[in-house]
Motif scaffolding. Structure first.
Motif, PDB file in Angstrom:
ATOM      1  N   ASN A  43      -3.923  -1.247   6.243  1.00  0.00           N
ATOM      2  CA  ASN A  43      -3.986  -2.657   5.881  1.00  0.00           C
ATOM      3  C   ASN A  43      -4.550  -3.460   7.047  1.00  0.00           C
ATOM      4  O   ASN A  43      -4.746  -2.932   8.150  1.00  0.00           O
ATOM      5  CB  ASN A  43      -2.612  -3.192   5.451  1.00  0.00           C
ATOM      6  CG  ASN A  43      -1.563  -3.093   6.549  1.00  0.00           C
ATOM      7  OD1 ASN A  43      -1.805  -3.450   7.701  1.00  0.00           O
ATOM      8  ND2 ASN A  43      -0.370  -2.614   6.187  1.00  0.00           N
ATOM      9  N   LYS A  90     -13.493  -9.569  -5.259  1.00  0.00           N
ATOM     10  CA  LYS A  90     -13.320  -8.174  -5.665  1.00  0.00           C
ATOM     11  C   LYS A  90     -14.409  -7.747  -6.637  1.00  0.00           C
ATOM     12  O   LYS A  90     -14.992  -6.661  -6.512  1.00  0.00           O
ATOM     13  CB  LYS A  90     -11.945  -7.982  -6.331  1.00  0.00           C
ATOM     14  CG  LYS A  90     -10.767  -8.040  -5.388  1.00  0.00           C
ATOM     15  CD  LYS A  90      -9.478  -7.804  -6.173  1.00  0.00           C
ATOM     16  CE  LYS A  90      -8.264  -7.834  -5.280  1.00  0.00           C
ATOM     17  NZ  LYS A  90      -7.013  -7.593  -6.034  1.00  0.00           N
ATOM     18  N   SER A 141     -10.680   0.717  -3.751  1.00  0.00           N
ATOM     19  CA  SER A 141      -9.402   0.384  -4.373  1.00  0.00           C
ATOM     20  C   SER A 141      -9.113  -1.107  -4.285  1.00  0.00           C
ATOM     21  O   SER A 141      -9.685  -1.827  -3.458  1.00  0.00           O
ATOM     22  CB  SER A 141      -8.273   1.163  -3.707  1.00  0.00           C
ATOM     23  OG  SER A 141      -8.068   0.706  -2.377  1.00  0.00           O
ATOM     24  N   ASP A 142      -8.199  -1.556  -5.132  1.00  0.00           N
ATOM     25  CA  ASP A 142      -7.774  -2.957  -5.075  1.00  0.00           C
ATOM     26  C   ASP A 142      -7.153  -3.277  -3.722  1.00  0.00           C
ATOM     27  O   ASP A 142      -7.340  -4.377  -3.188  1.00  0.00           O
ATOM     28  CB  ASP A 142      -6.766  -3.256  -6.188  1.00  0.00           C
ATOM     29  CG  ASP A 142      -7.442  -3.531  -7.521  1.00  0.00           C
ATOM     30  OD1 ASP A 142      -8.669  -3.744  -7.529  1.00  0.00           O
ATOM     31  OD2 ASP A 142      -6.751  -3.516  -8.553  1.00  0.00           O
ATOM     32  N   ASN A 143      -6.429  -2.315  -3.161  1.00  0.00           N
ATOM     33  CA  ASN A 143      -5.809  -2.547  -1.851  1.00  0.00           C
ATOM     34  C   ASN A 143      -6.878  -2.748  -0.776  1.00  0.00           C
ATOM     35  O   ASN A 143      -6.761  -3.654   0.059  1.00  0.00           O
ATOM     36  CB  ASN A 143      -4.921  -1.367  -1.475  1.00  0.00           C
ATOM     37  CG  ASN A 143      -4.298  -1.539  -0.096  1.00  0.00           C
ATOM     38  OD1 ASN A 143      -3.518  -2.455   0.152  1.00  0.00           O
ATOM     39  ND2 ASN A 143      -4.667  -0.656   0.835  1.00  0.00           N
ATOM     40  N   GLU A 144      -7.919  -1.924  -0.785  1.00  0.00           N
ATOM     41  CA  GLU A 144      -8.998  -2.085   0.195  1.00  0.00           C
ATOM     42  C   GLU A 144      -9.662  -3.445   0.048  1.00  0.00           C
ATOM     43  O   GLU A 144      -9.939  -4.132   1.036  1.00  0.00           O
ATOM     44  CB  GLU A 144     -10.032  -0.981   0.013  1.00  0.00           C
ATOM     45  CG  GLU A 144      -9.572   0.386   0.474  1.00  0.00           C
ATOM     46  CD  GLU A 144     -10.557   1.473   0.118  1.00  0.00           C
ATOM     47  OE1 GLU A 144     -10.971   2.225   1.011  1.00  0.00           O
ATOM     48  OE2 GLU A 144     -10.927   1.584  -1.079  1.00  0.00           O
ATOM     49  N   GLU A 164      -8.358  -6.152  -1.179  1.00  0.00           N
ATOM     50  CA  GLU A 164      -7.437  -7.198  -0.736  1.00  0.00           C
ATOM     51  C   GLU A 164      -7.411  -7.307   0.784  1.00  0.00           C
ATOM     52  O   GLU A 164      -7.339  -8.415   1.332  1.00  0.00           O
ATOM     53  CB  GLU A 164      -6.032  -6.904  -1.281  1.00  0.00           C
ATOM     54  CG  GLU A 164      -5.904  -7.183  -2.779  1.00  0.00           C
ATOM     55  CD  GLU A 164      -4.609  -6.651  -3.363  1.00  0.00           C
ATOM     56  OE1 GLU A 164      -3.754  -6.185  -2.566  1.00  0.00           O
ATOM     57  OE2 GLU A 164      -4.447  -6.698  -4.593  1.00  0.00           O
ATOM     58  N   GLN A 165      -7.486  -6.158   1.472  1.00  0.00           N
ATOM     59  CA  GLN A 165      -7.512  -6.193   2.937  1.00  0.00           C
ATOM     60  C   GLN A 165      -8.805  -6.834   3.434  1.00  0.00           C
ATOM     61  O   GLN A 165      -8.803  -7.613   4.399  1.00  0.00           O
ATOM     62  CB  GLN A 165      -7.368  -4.776   3.520  1.00  0.00           C
ATOM     63  CG  GLN A 165      -6.143  -4.003   3.063  1.00  0.00           C
ATOM     64  CD  GLN A 165      -4.864  -4.815   3.076  1.00  0.00           C
ATOM     65  OE1 GLN A 165      -4.567  -5.497   4.055  1.00  0.00           O
ATOM     66  NE2 GLN A 165      -4.101  -4.748   1.994  1.00  0.00           N
ATOM     67  N   ASN A 203      -8.385 -10.493   2.922  1.00  0.00           N
ATOM     68  CA  ASN A 203      -7.467 -11.065   3.915  1.00  0.00           C
ATOM     69  C   ASN A 203      -8.181 -11.332   5.230  1.00  0.00           C
ATOM     70  O   ASN A 203      -7.978 -12.367   5.878  1.00  0.00           O
ATOM     71  CB  ASN A 203      -6.294 -10.107   4.156  1.00  0.00           C
ATOM     72  CG  ASN A 203      -5.339 -10.039   2.983  1.00  0.00           C
ATOM     73  OD1 ASN A 203      -5.338 -10.922   2.121  1.00  0.00           O
ATOM     74  ND2 ASN A 203      -4.542  -8.990   2.931  1.00  0.00           N
TER      75      ASN A 203
END
Length: 287
Positions: free
Chosen positions: A2, A170, A184-187, A189-190, A193
Protein backbone atom coordinates in the motif's frame (compact mmCIF):
# COMPACT_ATOMS: atom_id res chain seq x y z
CA UNK A 1 1.77 -3.21 -0.99
CA UNK A 2 0.00 0.00 0.00
CA UNK A 3 1.00 3.63 -0.34
CA UNK A 4 2.10 3.92 3.30
CA UNK A 5 4.32 0.82 3.05
CA UNK A 6 5.80 2.31 -0.11
CA UNK A 7 6.57 5.59 1.63
CA UNK A 8 8.22 3.66 4.47
CA UNK A 9 10.71 2.23 1.97
CA UNK A 10 12.07 5.66 1.10
CA UNK A 11 13.26 8.98 2.47
CA UNK A 12 13.19 12.67 1.61
CA UNK A 13 15.90 15.01 0.41
CA UNK A 14 15.92 18.72 -0.34
CA UNK A 15 16.79 19.63 -3.92
CA UNK A 16 16.63 23.32 -4.82
CA UNK A 17 14.37 23.86 -1.81
CA UNK A 18 11.90 21.19 -2.94
CA UNK A 19 11.21 18.04 -0.95
CA UNK A 20 11.86 14.98 -3.13
CA UNK A 21 10.84 11.45 -2.20
CA UNK A 22 13.50 8.85 -3.00
CA UNK A 23 13.80 5.08 -2.73
CA UNK A 24 17.40 3.82 -2.84
CA UNK A 25 17.62 0.02 -2.95
CA UNK A 26 20.23 -2.61 -3.76
CA UNK A 27 23.82 -3.21 -2.74
CA UNK A 28 25.51 -2.75 -6.12
CA UNK A 29 27.46 0.46 -5.59
CA UNK A 30 29.07 0.51 -9.05
CA UNK A 31 25.96 0.14 -11.24
CA UNK A 32 23.04 2.49 -10.58
CA UNK A 33 19.69 2.45 -12.36
CA UNK A 34 17.59 5.59 -11.88
CA UNK A 35 13.94 5.21 -12.91
CA UNK A 36 11.48 8.03 -13.66
CA UNK A 37 7.71 7.61 -13.84
CA UNK A 38 4.97 8.88 -16.15
CA UNK A 39 2.45 11.71 -15.75
CA UNK A 40 -0.35 11.27 -13.16
CA UNK A 41 1.46 8.40 -11.41
CA UNK A 42 4.52 7.99 -9.17
CA UNK A 43 7.47 5.75 -8.33
CA UNK A 44 4.89 3.25 -7.01
CA UNK A 45 4.59 2.12 -10.65
CA UNK A 46 7.83 0.19 -10.13
CA UNK A 47 6.95 -1.70 -6.98
CA UNK A 48 6.72 -5.01 -8.89
CA UNK A 49 10.15 -4.60 -10.51
CA UNK A 50 12.17 -3.14 -7.63
CA UNK A 51 13.17 -6.39 -5.91
CA UNK A 52 14.47 -8.12 -9.04
CA UNK A 53 16.23 -5.09 -10.46
CA UNK A 54 17.91 -4.33 -7.14
CA UNK A 55 19.70 -7.69 -7.38
CA UNK A 56 21.60 -6.30 -10.36
CA UNK A 57 21.64 -2.55 -9.74
CA UNK A 58 21.55 0.06 -7.08
CA UNK A 59 18.01 1.16 -7.99
CA UNK A 60 17.01 4.76 -7.32
CA UNK A 61 13.37 5.77 -7.72
CA UNK A 62 12.19 9.37 -7.55
CA UNK A 63 8.74 10.91 -7.22
CA UNK A 64 8.90 13.85 -9.60
CA UNK A 65 7.78 17.23 -8.27
CA UNK A 66 3.99 17.41 -8.30
CA UNK A 67 3.53 13.65 -7.97
CA UNK A 68 3.52 10.90 -5.35
CA UNK A 69 5.11 11.83 -2.04
CA UNK A 70 7.23 14.72 -3.35
CA UNK A 71 6.34 18.41 -3.04
CA UNK A 72 3.28 19.51 -5.00
CA UNK A 73 3.41 23.26 -5.54
CA UNK A 74 -0.11 24.37 -6.39
CA UNK A 75 0.81 27.89 -7.42
CA UNK A 76 3.31 27.06 -10.15
CA UNK A 77 3.72 24.71 -13.08
CA UNK A 78 6.90 22.69 -12.82
CA UNK A 79 8.42 22.40 -16.29
CA UNK A 80 10.38 19.51 -17.80
CA UNK A 81 13.42 21.81 -17.64
CA UNK A 82 12.92 22.30 -13.89
CA UNK A 83 12.17 18.60 -13.34
CA UNK A 84 15.47 17.82 -15.07
CA UNK A 85 17.28 20.26 -12.77
CA UNK A 86 15.77 18.50 -9.74
CA UNK A 87 16.69 15.03 -11.05
CA UNK A 88 20.29 16.06 -11.72
CA UNK A 89 20.55 17.72 -8.31
CA UNK A 90 19.16 14.56 -6.66
CA UNK A 91 21.80 12.50 -8.46
CA UNK A 92 24.44 14.88 -7.14
CA UNK A 93 23.13 14.74 -3.56
CA UNK A 94 23.08 10.92 -3.66
CA UNK A 95 26.69 11.03 -4.93
CA UNK A 96 25.93 8.94 -8.00
CA UNK A 97 28.83 9.15 -10.45
CA UNK A 98 27.82 6.59 -13.07
CA UNK A 99 24.37 5.34 -13.96
CA UNK A 100 21.78 4.05 -16.41
CA UNK A 101 18.68 6.21 -16.82
CA UNK A 102 15.20 4.75 -17.39
CA UNK A 103 12.23 6.98 -18.24
CA UNK A 104 8.60 6.08 -18.86
CA UNK A 105 6.32 8.51 -20.71
CA UNK A 106 6.64 11.86 -18.92
CA UNK A 107 9.86 10.66 -17.32
CA UNK A 108 11.24 9.88 -20.78
CA UNK A 109 11.02 13.59 -21.66
CA UNK A 110 13.34 14.31 -18.77
CA UNK A 111 15.76 11.81 -20.34
CA UNK A 112 15.36 13.76 -23.60
CA UNK A 113 16.42 16.97 -21.85
CA UNK A 114 19.39 15.24 -20.19
CA UNK A 115 20.53 14.04 -23.63
CA UNK A 116 20.34 17.65 -24.89
CA UNK A 117 22.59 18.80 -22.07
CA UNK A 118 24.93 15.85 -22.48
CA UNK A 119 25.27 16.56 -26.22
CA UNK A 120 26.12 20.17 -25.38
CA UNK A 121 28.65 19.00 -22.76
CA UNK A 122 26.79 20.89 -20.03
CA UNK A 123 26.93 17.96 -17.61
CA UNK A 124 29.86 15.70 -16.74
CA UNK A 125 27.80 12.82 -15.35
CA UNK A 126 28.87 9.40 -16.66
CA UNK A 127 25.81 7.76 -18.25
CA UNK A 128 26.09 4.16 -19.43
CA UNK A 129 22.75 4.01 -21.21
CA UNK A 130 19.40 5.74 -21.69
CA UNK A 131 16.36 3.44 -21.64
CA UNK A 132 13.14 4.91 -23.02
CA UNK A 133 9.92 3.09 -22.18
CA UNK A 134 6.79 3.95 -24.17
CA UNK A 135 8.12 7.32 -25.23
CA UNK A 136 5.25 9.41 -26.63
CA UNK A 137 6.36 12.69 -28.08
CA UNK A 138 5.39 15.06 -30.84
CA UNK A 139 7.25 14.27 -34.04
CA UNK A 140 7.68 15.83 -37.46
CA UNK A 141 4.10 16.44 -38.70
CA UNK A 142 5.16 15.30 -42.17
CA UNK A 143 5.76 11.80 -40.81
CA UNK A 144 2.44 11.28 -39.02
CA UNK A 145 -0.88 10.21 -40.51
CA UNK A 146 -4.18 11.94 -39.82
CA UNK A 147 -5.51 8.96 -37.84
CA UNK A 148 -2.38 8.93 -35.66
CA UNK A 149 -2.70 12.67 -35.06
CA UNK A 150 -6.38 12.25 -34.10
CA UNK A 151 -5.48 9.50 -31.61
CA UNK A 152 -2.71 11.69 -30.18
CA UNK A 153 -5.13 14.57 -29.60
CA UNK A 154 -7.63 12.26 -27.88
CA UNK A 155 -4.90 10.94 -25.59
CA UNK A 156 -3.96 14.47 -24.54
CA UNK A 157 -7.47 15.05 -23.20
CA UNK A 158 -7.50 11.95 -20.99
CA UNK A 159 -5.66 13.25 -17.86
CA UNK A 160 -7.98 16.25 -17.59
CA UNK A 161 -10.88 13.92 -16.85
CA UNK A 162 -9.11 11.09 -15.05
CA UNK A 163 -8.37 12.95 -11.80
CA UNK A 164 -11.86 14.30 -11.22
CA UNK A 165 -12.74 11.30 -9.03
CA UNK A 166 -11.32 7.97 -7.90
CA UNK A 167 -13.90 6.12 -10.00
CA UNK A 168 -12.94 7.89 -13.22
CA UNK A 169 -9.25 7.54 -12.37
CA UNK A 170 -9.60 3.76 -12.02
CA UNK A 171 -11.57 3.54 -15.26
CA UNK A 172 -9.07 5.58 -17.27
CA UNK A 173 -6.01 3.76 -15.93
CA UNK A 174 -7.62 0.39 -16.74
CA UNK A 175 -8.19 1.57 -20.31
CA UNK A 176 -4.41 1.90 -20.64
CA UNK A 177 -3.92 -1.83 -19.96
CA UNK A 178 -4.04 -4.59 -22.57
CA UNK A 179 -5.59 -6.85 -19.93
CA UNK A 180 -7.36 -4.74 -17.30
CA UNK A 181 -7.56 -7.74 -14.96
CA UNK A 182 -3.83 -7.37 -14.35
CA UNK A 183 -4.40 -4.20 -12.33
CA UNK A 184 -6.31 -4.65 -9.07
CA UNK A 185 -8.67 -2.23 -7.37
CA UNK A 186 -6.24 -2.08 -4.46
CA UNK A 187 -3.35 -1.05 -6.74
CA UNK A 188 -5.53 1.61 -8.35
CA UNK A 189 -6.57 2.94 -4.95
CA UNK A 190 -2.94 3.20 -3.84
CA UNK A 191 -2.07 5.05 -7.06
CA UNK A 192 -4.99 7.39 -6.43
CA UNK A 193 -3.95 7.95 -2.81
CA UNK A 194 -0.49 9.00 -3.93
CA UNK A 195 -1.87 11.30 -6.61
CA UNK A 196 -4.29 13.16 -4.35
CA UNK A 197 -1.86 13.36 -1.44
CA UNK A 198 -1.01 17.00 -0.59
CA UNK A 199 -3.88 18.08 -2.90
CA UNK A 200 -1.95 16.61 -5.81
CA UNK A 201 -5.05 15.97 -7.91
CA UNK A 202 -5.09 19.72 -8.59
CA UNK A 203 -1.73 19.42 -10.37
CA UNK A 204 -3.70 18.23 -13.39
CA UNK A 205 -4.78 21.84 -13.88
CA UNK A 206 -1.35 22.33 -15.42
CA UNK A 207 -1.65 19.55 -17.99
CA UNK A 208 -2.23 22.04 -20.80
CA UNK A 209 1.12 23.63 -19.87
CA UNK A 210 2.78 20.24 -20.22
CA UNK A 211 1.28 19.76 -23.70
CA UNK A 212 2.40 23.24 -24.72
CA UNK A 213 5.88 22.51 -23.44
CA UNK A 214 6.09 19.35 -25.54
CA UNK A 215 4.94 21.31 -28.58
CA UNK A 216 7.60 23.94 -27.94
CA UNK A 217 10.56 21.66 -27.30
CA UNK A 218 9.81 18.62 -29.49
CA UNK A 219 12.38 19.59 -32.13
CA UNK A 220 15.04 20.27 -29.46
CA UNK A 221 14.51 16.79 -27.99
CA UNK A 222 14.04 15.03 -31.32
CA UNK A 223 17.23 16.54 -32.74
CA UNK A 224 19.14 15.53 -29.61
CA UNK A 225 18.06 11.90 -30.09
CA UNK A 226 19.21 11.97 -33.71
CA UNK A 227 22.57 13.50 -32.84
CA UNK A 228 23.34 11.51 -29.72
CA UNK A 229 26.36 9.20 -29.72
CA UNK A 230 25.37 7.60 -26.42
CA UNK A 231 23.83 4.17 -25.95
CA UNK A 232 20.03 4.40 -26.22
CA UNK A 233 17.56 1.56 -25.78
CA UNK A 234 13.86 1.79 -26.63
CA UNK A 235 11.31 -0.50 -24.98
CA UNK A 236 7.76 -0.20 -26.31
CA UNK A 237 4.48 -1.98 -25.70
CA UNK A 238 2.86 -3.37 -28.82
CA UNK A 239 -0.59 -2.51 -27.46
CA UNK A 240 -0.03 0.84 -25.78
CA UNK A 241 -2.86 3.25 -26.63
CA UNK A 242 -0.52 6.18 -25.86
CA UNK A 243 2.90 5.30 -27.27
CA UNK A 244 1.53 4.08 -30.58
CA UNK A 245 3.72 1.42 -32.26
CA UNK A 246 3.86 3.42 -35.49
CA UNK A 247 5.17 6.48 -33.66
CA UNK A 248 7.68 4.38 -31.74
CA UNK A 249 8.99 3.03 -35.05
CA UNK A 250 9.41 6.55 -36.45
CA UNK A 251 11.30 7.72 -33.37
CA UNK A 252 13.48 4.59 -33.28
CA UNK A 253 14.45 5.02 -36.93
CA UNK A 254 15.80 8.49 -36.12
CA UNK A 255 18.13 7.19 -33.40
CA UNK A 256 21.52 5.89 -34.59
CA UNK A 257 21.92 2.10 -34.35
CA UNK A 258 18.62 1.71 -32.52
CA UNK A 259 16.23 -1.22 -32.49
CA UNK A 260 13.01 -1.34 -30.50
CA UNK A 261 12.53 -4.08 -27.94
CA UNK A 262 8.82 -4.90 -28.02
CA UNK A 263 6.59 -6.17 -25.23
CA UNK A 264 3.60 -8.06 -26.60
CA UNK A 265 0.17 -8.14 -24.96
CA UNK A 266 0.99 -5.10 -22.88
CA UNK A 267 -0.58 -1.67 -22.56
CA UNK A 268 1.06 1.55 -21.45
CA UNK A 269 2.24 0.26 -18.03
CA UNK A 270 4.41 -2.84 -18.65
CA UNK A 271 5.99 -2.39 -15.22
CA UNK A 272 2.60 -3.24 -13.72
CA UNK A 273 1.17 -5.51 -16.43
CA UNK A 274 4.25 -7.47 -17.55
CA UNK A 275 6.91 -6.72 -14.90
CA UNK A 276 9.04 -9.84 -15.45
CA UNK A 277 9.31 -9.21 -19.19
CA UNK A 278 10.17 -5.56 -18.61
CA UNK A 279 12.92 -6.51 -16.15
CA UNK A 280 14.32 -8.96 -18.70
CA UNK A 281 14.47 -6.27 -21.38
CA UNK A 282 16.06 -3.74 -19.02
CA UNK A 283 18.77 -6.26 -18.14
CA UNK A 284 19.29 -7.37 -21.76
CA UNK A 285 22.80 -6.54 -23.02
CA UNK A 286 23.70 -5.04 -19.64
CA UNK A 287 27.42 -4.53 -19.20
Amino acid sequence: MNSQEWENKGFYIKAFNKEVFVIDAGNNKTNTLLMLHDYATSSFDYYKTLEKLSKHYRVVLIDLIGFGNSDKPLDEYFTIIQQTDIVLETIKILQIKKLTLFGHGYGAHILNEIIVRKNLEQIELSIEKFIFCNLHMKINPAKITFSQLKTFIQIQKMPIAMLSSVGIYKKKIKELFFNSEKISDNELEQMWNLMQKKSGNHVINYFSNYIEERNTFWNRWYRALRNSKMAIKMISSKDSPIALPEMSEIISNEIPDNKILWINNSGHFPMLENPEELVELILKDRK
